[in-house]
Each structure stands twice: as C-alpha cells, then as structure tokens.
Design a protein around this motif. Structure first.
Motif, PDB file in Angstrom:
ATOM      1  N   SER A   1       0.872  -1.174   0.000  1.00  0.00           N
ATOM      2  CA  SER A   1       0.000   0.000   0.000  1.00  0.00           C
ATOM      3  C   SER A   1       0.907   1.221   0.000  1.00  0.00           C
ATOM      4  O   SER A   1       1.411   1.637   1.045  1.00  0.00           O
ATOM      5  CB  SER A   1      -0.927  -0.006   1.218  1.00  0.00           C
ATOM      6  OG  SER A   1      -1.925   0.975   1.081  1.00  0.00           O
ATOM      7  N   PHE A   2       1.105   1.764  -1.182  1.00  0.00           N
ATOM      8  CA  PHE A   2       2.035   2.881  -1.358  1.00  0.00           C
ATOM      9  C   PHE A   2       1.257   4.126  -1.771  1.00  0.00           C
ATOM     10  O   PHE A   2       0.485   4.103  -2.729  1.00  0.00           O
ATOM     11  CB  PHE A   2       3.074   2.543  -2.427  1.00  0.00           C
ATOM     12  CG  PHE A   2       4.009   3.678  -2.736  1.00  0.00           C
ATOM     13  CD1 PHE A   2       4.998   4.050  -1.832  1.00  0.00           C
ATOM     14  CD2 PHE A   2       3.892   4.396  -3.919  1.00  0.00           C
ATOM     15  CE1 PHE A   2       5.863   5.099  -2.105  1.00  0.00           C
ATOM     16  CE2 PHE A   2       4.749   5.449  -4.206  1.00  0.00           C
ATOM     17  CZ  PHE A   2       5.734   5.799  -3.298  1.00  0.00           C
ATOM     18  N   ASP A   3       1.458   5.204  -1.020  1.00  0.00           N
ATOM     19  CA  ASP A   3       0.802   6.471  -1.343  1.00  0.00           C
ATOM     20  C   ASP A   3       1.595   7.584  -0.656  1.00  0.00           C
ATOM     21  O   ASP A   3       2.281   7.347   0.343  1.00  0.00           O
ATOM     22  CB  ASP A   3      -0.649   6.476  -0.852  1.00  0.00           C
ATOM     23  CG  ASP A   3      -1.479   7.550  -1.523  1.00  0.00           C
ATOM     24  OD1 ASP A   3      -2.199   7.237  -2.493  1.00  0.00           O
ATOM     25  OD2 ASP A   3      -1.409   8.720  -1.090  1.00  0.00           O
ATOM     26  N   HIS A   4       1.499   8.793  -1.189  1.00  0.00           N
ATOM     27  CA  HIS A   4       2.183   9.919  -0.560  1.00  0.00           C
ATOM     28  C   HIS A   4       1.515  10.325   0.753  1.00  0.00           C
ATOM     29  O   HIS A   4       2.120  11.020   1.568  1.00  0.00           O
ATOM     30  CB  HIS A   4       2.225  11.108  -1.524  1.00  0.00           C
ATOM     31  CG  HIS A   4       3.044  10.837  -2.745  1.00  0.00           C
ATOM     32  ND1 HIS A   4       2.876  11.504  -3.930  1.00  0.00           N
ATOM     33  CD2 HIS A   4       4.064   9.955  -2.962  1.00  0.00           C
ATOM     34  CE1 HIS A   4       3.737  11.052  -4.828  1.00  0.00           C
ATOM     35  NE2 HIS A   4       4.460  10.123  -4.261  1.00  0.00           N
ATOM     36  N   ASP A   5       0.275   9.884   0.943  1.00  0.00           N
ATOM     37  CA  ASP A   5      -0.481  10.156   2.170  1.00  0.00           C
ATOM     38  C   ASP A   5      -0.501   8.863   2.993  1.00  0.00           C
ATOM     39  O   ASP A   5      -1.164   7.892   2.621  1.00  0.00           O
ATOM     40  CB  ASP A   5      -1.898  10.599   1.796  1.00  0.00           C
ATOM     41  CG  ASP A   5      -2.763  10.930   3.003  1.00  0.00           C
ATOM     42  OD1 ASP A   5      -2.455  10.445   4.108  1.00  0.00           O
ATOM     43  OD2 ASP A   5      -3.761  11.649   2.833  1.00  0.00           O
TER      44      ASP A   5
END
Length: 340
Positions: free
Chosen positions: A238-242
């Motif tokens: 689960s990769f996200d900037h947030d």
C-alpha cells in the motif's frame, strides 16, 4: 541461477467488477508491468462491495486487449468446480489466443469457493492428493493425443485436447506449506506464494522445501532444469504519498490478516466480513508494506529479492487502482529494475 526479474500486477477480482478490472490491467501493461495475475474465486472475501468474476473468460478478454504482459491465474483450483480436463482445454485455448503469454496457476482451494456448491470440504491431505492427480492428468492431456486415465479421483476415456499450443502452457503451483512447495520445485514451471508472513516461514520451511523439490527434479530428469522455475511471490503493498490513506486502504483486505485458525473452513463471505470487521486497522494492514517513501518502500521489497524470488506480483488494496498503477509505474518500478 534464477530467471530474470519480472514485476507483475495482481488484478483484484474480489474487489472490482470485470470491466473496471480489465481497464486497470490494460493500464498495468501501459505503465510497465510485466505480468497480470488474477484469482479464480466463486465468492469474494467481503460480501459488501465484493466481486467474483469468472477468471477463465476474463483472461480471454485480457489476452485480446493486451500485447505484451504474461497473464494467468493466482490461483485456480482444478479439482472441484472444474474437472482437470476442462482446465486443460480452457488453458490450451488461452495458450493459442496469446502464445507464450499464458500461465496456469493452481492450488488446493479454499472452502469459501467450493462448499457453497454443495462440496463436502475434505482435509488438507485429500485436497493435496486431488491437486497432484489433477496436475498429472492436465500434463497428460497437453502432451498425448488420446488419454485414458484411471486415477483415484479422476478418469478419462480416450480424451483428446484438440486445440492446444505447440508450446506447453507453464503450470505454476501456489503453496504456503512445505508439501505443495516441494511439489512445485519438483514438477512445476513456477512456484507461487504470498508475502507478509514471518521471515522464518520462508527461510526455515518454504525455501528449504522448494530446494528439496528442485533436487528431486534434477534426479528425475523429467520436467526440465530447476534454474528455469519461476519463483513468484505476491507482495502486498500500500504505497501512497499520504500515509493515512495508504493505511486505511488496507481495510477492504482485512480478511488476509486473519490467522489460518480464524478463517479455516469459513465458507460464507458475510461471516468472513464479520470476522475481518472486528480487526483494528493496524492488524488489517499487517500483511502489507505500507509506506510513503519510494526508497524505503523498495528497500522492504528487496528483502524478497534477497530471498531468491524473481517474479514479484504487487497486490495493492486501495479502491483507486489507477492512482496506484501510475505512482508505481513512475516511482517504484524504475527503482526495482535498477536493482537488477
């Protein structure tokens, strides 16, 4: 020596309707993924918002809309809902439609997919024996013209698969225990397993079993060299900037965090949803690599490369799959290819 690095996309059939899933998978090819794998589920892990498209016709549609990616099941159960002969026929056809791009991934199955059709769910020993016999029959049907087979569970009479590719479709075995992992090393073109478990499971149980299977393969001299066997692991990310968004995205896949004892024999998506809904978010996320920094993310993924896996298929839990695919294509895939 292992095969070259391949980076794949796990198409979440349990989460999206077939048309959207197809669009996401086509985008995966566009942004640089090497493969697309899909599970063959009759029922999803979650009742509310869940989906369960039939994998075989869906793969035919994917073959028609893509040109490059390897496509396959991760995994299909060739023992209860399907006769092994039907599986051999279906994947022979897919192999003709997309030459060199189709993989048949098989496993021993789950109660969630079979019991609802009136199948009495047996013990692990019988499920393993059925899978082993089904694989033997599939190989025979792909390689011989008229097959009469009398097994413990399946039989055929002068069976012929008339439409099959000149090159056999690779068969991978999905395994998270030593017996099936050993079998994958001995007779399959690939081994499929999943990430997010204790490192000791891989280093002390699965990898030694796989190596043992490879050694027996060399002794048998039947299935080709062991260094050609694909080592595929589904890496849950689960990769996200947030960070909060990345963490919350894992909620839909909370059932994966249930222990084998908690979900063993559960056959109803409503019950699975109830069990998963009781888990805190931190536990729902425990099977996933959750992060916002690309370098830190890649460093954690590299642990699986260091274990010897060469084919990483990424399973992202969020509902905005386009966002994930574009972020991964821009920030993660190039970094992973640089490692090679």
């Amino acid at each position: 020596m292992t095969p070259p690095l391949r980076l794949g996309y796990k198409a979440s059939a349990e989460q999206f309707d077939p048309a959207r899933l197809l669009d996401f998978s086509v985008l995966a090819e566009d942004v640089g993924f090497d493969s697309v794998f899909v599970s063959d589920h009759l029922q999803p892990w979650m009742h509310d918002g869940g989906h369960a498209p039939a994998a075989i016709p869906w793969l035919g549609a994917l073959a028609a809309r893509t040109e490059r990616v390897v496509i396959g099941t991760s995994v299909l159960t060739p023992t209860y809902r399907y006769h092994p002969g039907v599986v051999a026929q279906a994947f022979g056809t897919l192999g003709l439609l997309a030459p060199g791009r189709v993989v048949l991934g098989v496993g021993t199955g789950e109660a969630l997919n079979e019991v609802t059709l009136g199948i009495e769910w047996p013990e692990v020993k019988e499920r393993f024996a059925r899978m082993k016999e089904a694989i033997e029959l599939i190989y025979l049907l792909w390689n011989e013209d008229r097959v009469t087979y009398d097994g413990r569970f399946y039989s055929t009479r002068n069976a012929t698969i008339y439409d099959r590719p000149s090159e056999e479709v690779p068969l991978y075995i999905g395994a998270s225990g030593p017996a099936a992992t050993r079998l994958a090393g001995r007779i399959a073109s690939g081994w499929i397993t999943t990430s997010g478990k204790a490192r000791e499971l891989y280093t002390e149980n699965l990898l030694p079993a796989f190596d043992e299977g490879l050694s027996r393969r060399a002794e048998d001299g039947v299935y080709g060299p062991g260094d050609d066997v694909d080592r595929l692991i589904e890496v849950k990310v689960s990769f996200d900037h947030d960070y909060d968004r990345a963490l919350e995205d894992t909620r839909f896949w909370a059932p994966l965090a249930l222990s084998p004892e908690e979900k063993m024999g559960v056959e109803d998506p409503l019950e699975m949803q109830r069990l998963a809904g009781a888990l805190p978010t931190e536990r729902a996320a425990s099977r996933f690599i959750v992060s916002t920094d690309p370098d830190e993310h890649v460093a954690r993924i590299r642990e699986y490369l260091d274990l010897g896996f060469n084919h990483l298929v990424f399973h992202a839990p969020g509902h905005d799959q386009e966002r994930f695919l574009r972020l991964y294509g821009e920030e993660i895939l190039p970094r992973l290819r640089a490692l090679e």
